[in-house]
Design a protein around this motif. Structure first.
Motif, PDB file in Angstrom:
ATOM      1  N   ASP D   2       0.850  -1.193   0.000  1.00 54.16           N
ATOM      2  CA  ASP D   2       0.000   0.000   0.000  1.00 54.16           C
ATOM      3  C   ASP D   2       0.885   1.242   0.000  1.00 54.16           C
ATOM      4  N   GLN D   4       0.279   4.375  -0.684  1.00 52.55           N
ATOM      5  CA  GLN D   4      -0.226   5.583  -0.020  1.00 52.55           C
ATOM      6  C   GLN D   4       0.012   5.496   1.490  1.00 52.55           C
ATOM      7  N   ASP D   8       2.225   8.060   3.774  1.00 52.56           N
ATOM      8  CA  ASP D   8       1.692   8.685   4.983  1.00 52.56           C
ATOM      9  C   ASP D   8       2.549   8.359   6.197  1.00 52.56           C
ATOM     10  N   ARG D  48      -0.934   7.053 -11.767  1.00 53.59           N
ATOM     11  CA  ARG D  48      -1.245   7.664 -10.477  1.00 53.59           C
ATOM     12  C   ARG D  48      -0.095   8.527  -9.971  1.00 53.59           C
ATOM     13  N   LEU D  50       0.903   9.710  -6.198  1.00 55.95           N
ATOM     14  CA  LEU D  50       0.566   9.663  -4.774  1.00 55.95           C
ATOM     15  C   LEU D  50       1.390  10.715  -4.043  1.00 55.95           C
ATOM     16  N   SER D  52       2.161  12.927  -0.057  1.00 55.15           N
ATOM     17  CA  SER D  52       1.890  13.196   1.354  1.00 55.15           C
ATOM     18  C   SER D  52       2.546  14.524   1.693  1.00 55.15           C
TER      19      SER D  52
END
Lengths: 303, 303, 303, 303
Positions: D2, D4, D8, D48, D50, D52
C-alpha cells in the motif's frame, strides 16, 4: 671595479647566447615584440646611471608594477594589508587559483596575480580607477624623476579582453569577501597598471628607493624597504623564485614583458629587459644578465 | 657597536616575553624539555664567540642537521644532486607528501623532510650508516673545532619508533626510484642525524663556514656557500620562510628542538636555542632573538 | 533470452576487437601474461553457471579480493568500520596518497588501496596473517563451493618486493593512528590477499552472495549486500567508476590482473578476465564484454 | 504494497525527527524559508501520482534543474558534450574550482556547478538566454504536463547578485576556452534556471521520462535515460553521492532549496522537499524520506 666595462661585457655575452627564449603570447601586443631586444641599466648611490644595450627603449613593465602598488598600499594601509594577503612563497604558478580555494580567498603573497589584485583593490578603496592610476603614475614618476612614463591604452584594453583568468581570481576573492570594490573596477585598474611602459633607465631609477643608504631617495621607511626586498626575494619570480635566489642572489621582480627590476641593497638598482622568456615565464637573457652581474660584482646578498 | 651588550639586552628582553611557545611532543625526549631554556651565541670573523644565556647547554639540533648533510652531499655529488631534489620553497608543511605525488617523487628542496631524506640517501651511496654518520660527525666537529659533539642514541631510537610519517615519505620516493639504498637504512641514518646534540656555542662555530670572507674557515667553495645560504633563506623555515625573511632577513635553518642557525654573510654565524615553538614549529623566543639582533645590528641582507 | 548464445557471441566479438590493452608491468608475474586471454562466466539463480572462452583458467584476482575482505570486515566490526574508512568516490587514482594527507589518514573508500589496507588491518586485529588469510580463503571457498582456491606465493613475494607505494600508504596511515597492527604485518597480509588465484567460473560463483534473492547463498544480511553493491558501483573502478556506471550500469570490482566481478542484483554474478588493461587500469576486453552483456540482456540497474 | 500508506507513514515519521537541518543562507530568498516544510510525491507507471505532506507547495528547484538542462544538451550535442565535461564523481565540493585548474578547465561531471555551467553554455550556442530559458520551460512543462511552472525572477536576481563563485568558475573555464558565449550571458541563464519553482507533484511528474518502461513518457532514447540515471547515481549529491548510494540506492539529484528528484527505474519517479539541509548541503528530512521509502518498498537498485 669598472662597472661600465662589466655592463658592456654582459651585453656582448648576452648577444652570443644561443637561446632567445619565447615572448609571451596571450596578448598580441606582447606576442609581436622581437624577443632579441636587450637593455640593461644600473642606478648607483653616486647618482650615476650606467647602461648598455637598448636601455632607453620603452617596454611593458607588466608584473614589475606590483612592486610599486605594494609600496603604495603599505603607505595607505600599513600592516593591516597583511590581513588580506600573505607573505609566503606560493609554491604554485603565478595565476593559480587552487590555493585561494584552500585558504579562504587570501592569496599567499602580493606578487602572484591574486595577491596583486587584492593590493590594487586595497589602494582603490572606493576611489575611481583614474584617480588611483594617477597616484601610481605620480609615485613612479617621482621615484624616477622623469615625467615621461605612461600607460599604453592598447595594451590595457588587450589585457582586459584576455583577462578571464585574472577575473576568475578576482571573482573568487569577491566570493570570499576579500575584494571591497566592484570586480570590474578592480580588474580594470589592475589591467591598466600592468600596461605601464618604461625603459630600463627609467625602471632602474624608479627602483632606487628600494636600495637604501646615502645617495638614494627615501620614499618609504627603511624597515618597509627591507620588507619589500624580502618579499621580492621570496616571491618575485613566482615558482622560480628559489632558482633565482640560488643563481642570482638578489631581491627582484620580473614581468611577462621581459623586464626585471633587481635590488642590490646599499649598492644599486638594476633594470634589465629582454622579451624572450624561459620556461618559467621570466626573461631568459635578462636573468642571465643579472646572474653575470652579481658574479662579476660580488653583489649577491648571500656572501 | 657593543655586541656583547646587545646579546645581554636580548637575553633580558626574551626573559620578559609573555609567551614561551610549546615544545614538540611527537617524541618524549623533546616533549619533556622545559620550554623556557634560552641560549644565544655568535661567532665573529675576528675569532671571538660571544654568548648570552645557556649558550653551553646541549640540545637536539634536529633539522638544523640538514644544512650539514646538504654541504656533504654537494661535496660528493656536486650539481648532480639537483636531479633528485629541487630548489624551490614548497608552499607546504615540512612533512607534506602531497607534492611528492604531483611531482613524481622529487622533493621541492633539501630542507623539507622528504628532501633531506634524499640528501641522506645520496650521501649513503651504498655505504653503511655508521660510516656516513662518522663522516658527518667529523665534518661538524672539524667545522666547530670541538670533538665533543655526539648523537643521542635514545633520541634516535625514539625518532625511529615514531617515524611513520618519514618512512611514508621514504617509501613513496622509493616507489619513484628516488632512493638508492634500502628504505630502512636511509631512514635509520636520517633519524640518527636528527639526534645530534650541540650547544649554541658549538652550533655558531659550526656555521662559520657559511659566513665567508676573511677569518672564516673555507670548507666549501664560495659559490656553494652562497647557494646554501640562498636555500636557507628560501626554505629554511618551511612554510614560514617568507615570514622569517620578512621579519628577520637572514638565511637560517630551524629545528624542532628549538635551535636555529642563522648566517649574516661576511659578518657572523648565529645560533640560538629555546625549545618552545610557535604555531609554525619554529622556536618562538629564538625567532624573536634573531629578529632583535638584526634590528640592533643592521645585519639584514635586505638593507 | 538465450544466455549461452549471448556469451558465445560476446566471445566472438571480443576476439575481433582491434585492441588488446596492455598488461600491468609493475611485477614480472603480471607483466609476463599474454594480454589476449579471455574468459567469461555467469552464475544464475537457478544454479547454472554459463561460460565462454577460458573460463577455467586461473588468474590473479588482485583488487577483486577487496570485495571479500570488506565483507569479512563488516562481519567483524559492523558499522564501526566506517570510522576508519569512508564511502565516497575518491576522485583520484587507486594508489593516491594526496587525500590521506588532506583527510587525516582516513581513506575515502574501501576499494582504493589505502582503504583496502585499512580493511585488512581491521580484520587482522592482533591475529597472525596466516590465521586471517586462512579465514579469507575459507570464506571464498565457501562462497564458491570449491576448495581449489589458493594464494600464489610467488606473486605475493613479488608484490611485497615492489610494494613501496602501498607501504607508503600504510606508513602514512600508521602515522595518523589508523593502523592497529605493525605496518609490515598488515602489508604482508594485503600482498597475499592480492595474490589469490581464481578462474572466471570460480569468481562468478564466489560473487553469488552479492546477487541476493532466491537461489543465491545468503552469507551476509541483505542490507549489507546492497551496501557492498553500492560501494562497488561508486568506487569499484577507481577514478573510472563513473565511466563504468555510464557505459555498463552494474556494480563491479576490477583487478589489475585483468579480472572483473560484476553483480546484476537478483539476476546474476558475472566474472570476466582479460589481462590487457585500458588507460584506466581496468581490463579492456573485460569491460567491453560486460558492457555488451548488459546491452544484450537489459541488466543495467539504471533502466 | 500500500504505497499511499507508506507515504503517509513516512510523513509521520519525518514529523517526529529531532532535526530539521539548516536552510541555505547565501541568498535571502532561501534563508527566509521555514526549514520544517515537507512534501513527498511519487509518479507511477499506471498514471497515479501519490503524495503526502505539502506536495503542492512550490519551491526553488535550484540544482535539480541540472537534470533537465543535461537532457536538453544531450539532445542538442549528443555525445560531443563529453568533450567539454566529464562523467566522473569529482571528490570535491559542488562549487570547487581546484580540479578545473588541474584538468584544463574541463569539469568532472555535469552536476557540479562548473559542469552545469558548461551544459548551459552548450545549450545557448549563440542564442539569447530568453530563447533558451523558454525551451527549458517548455521541456519541463511538457514532461510534467503542467503549464504552471515558472522562474522566480527575484530569486534569479539574488543568485546573480551573490554569484561571484559561479562567475569565478565561468571565467576560469572561459580562460580555458570551454565557454562559447559571453560569461555574463551563460551565467545569467544559469542563475535563471536555478530559480525555477516547482511543487513535489510537478517535479515527480517531470521526472517520469527517466523511469522508462511502459506507462512512462519517452522523451529521450532509453540508452540516454540509463546514462542520465547513472550520472545521477554517481554525482547527484556532490561529495555525498557515495553516502546517498550507500544509504538509499537510487539515482537522484538534490538542490540547495531542499528538493530531491529520485528515480526508481521502471517503478517510480519520486520528488521530495524539505528545506533544512544536512552538513553536506542536501535536504536532511528529504534524504531520510527517500531512504525509508526504498527500505519499505525494496526499490533500491542494489538488490
Amino acid at each position: 671595479m669598472d662597472l661600465q666595462q662589466i655592463l658592456d661585457d654582459i651585453a656582448t655575452e648576452v648577444a652570443s647566447l644561443p637561446d632567445l627564449g619565447r615572448v609571451a603570447t596571450y596578448i598580441p601586443e606582447l606576442a609581436d615584440v622581437d624577443p632579441g631586444h636587450f637593455g640593461l641599466a644600473i642606478a648607483l648611490p653616486d647618482g650615476r646611471v650606467l647602461t648598455s644595450g637598448e636601455a632607453d627603449a620603452p617596454f611593458s613593465i607588466q608584473s614589475v608594477s606590483k612592486v610599486f602598488t605594494l609600496a603604495l598600499a603599505l603607505g595607505r594601509l600599513g600592516e593591516l594589508l597583511w590581513h588580506r594577503v600573505g607573505r609566503e612563497p606560493s609554491g604554485h604558478a603565478f595565476n593559480s587559483i587552487l590555493q585561494l580555494e584552500q585558504e579562504a580567498g587570501i592569496p599567499r603573497n602580493p606578487f602572484i596575480n591574486a595577491g596583486a589584485i587584492v593590493v590594487t583593490d586595497a589602494i582603490l578603496e572606493g576611489r575611481q580607477p583614474r584617480e588611483v592610476l594617477g597616484e601610481l603614475l605620480r609615485f613612479i614618476r617621482g621615484a624616477t624623476d622623469d615625467e615621461d612614463i605612461r600607460i599604453n591604452d592598447r595594451v590595457a584594453a588587450s589585457e582586459q579582453a584576455h583577462g578571464h583568468r585574472n577575473m576568475a581570481l578576482a571573482q573568487f576573492m569577491a566570493a570570499h569577501g576579500n575584494l571591497r570594490n566592484p570586480v570590474e573596477m578592480t580588474c580594470g585598474t589592475y589591467f591598466h597598471q600592468c600596461a605601464i611602459e618604461m625603459s630600463c633607465r627609467q625602471l632602474a631609477c624608479a627602483g632606487r628607493f628600494l636600495v637604501g643608504g646615502p645617495g638614494m631617495p627615501r620614499l618609504i621607511a627603511p624597515a618597509r624597504v627591507r620588507r619589500i626586498n624580502a618579499l621580492m626575494m621570496m616571491c618575485g619570480h613566482y615558482d622560480a623564485s628559489g632558482d633565482f635566489a640560488f643563481n642570482v642572489g638578489l631581491p627582484a621582480k620580473s614581468g611577462v614583458g621581459g623586464g626585471i627590476l633587481a635590488i642590490a641593497p646599499g649598492r644599486a638598482s638594476i633594470a634589465v629587459w629582454s622579451p624572450g622568456l624561459n620556461a618559467n615565464g621570466n626573461s631568459l637573457r635578462g636573468t642571465y644578465a643579472i646572474k653575470r652581474l652579481t658574479e662579476m660584482t660580488g653583489w649577491s646578498v648571500f656572501g
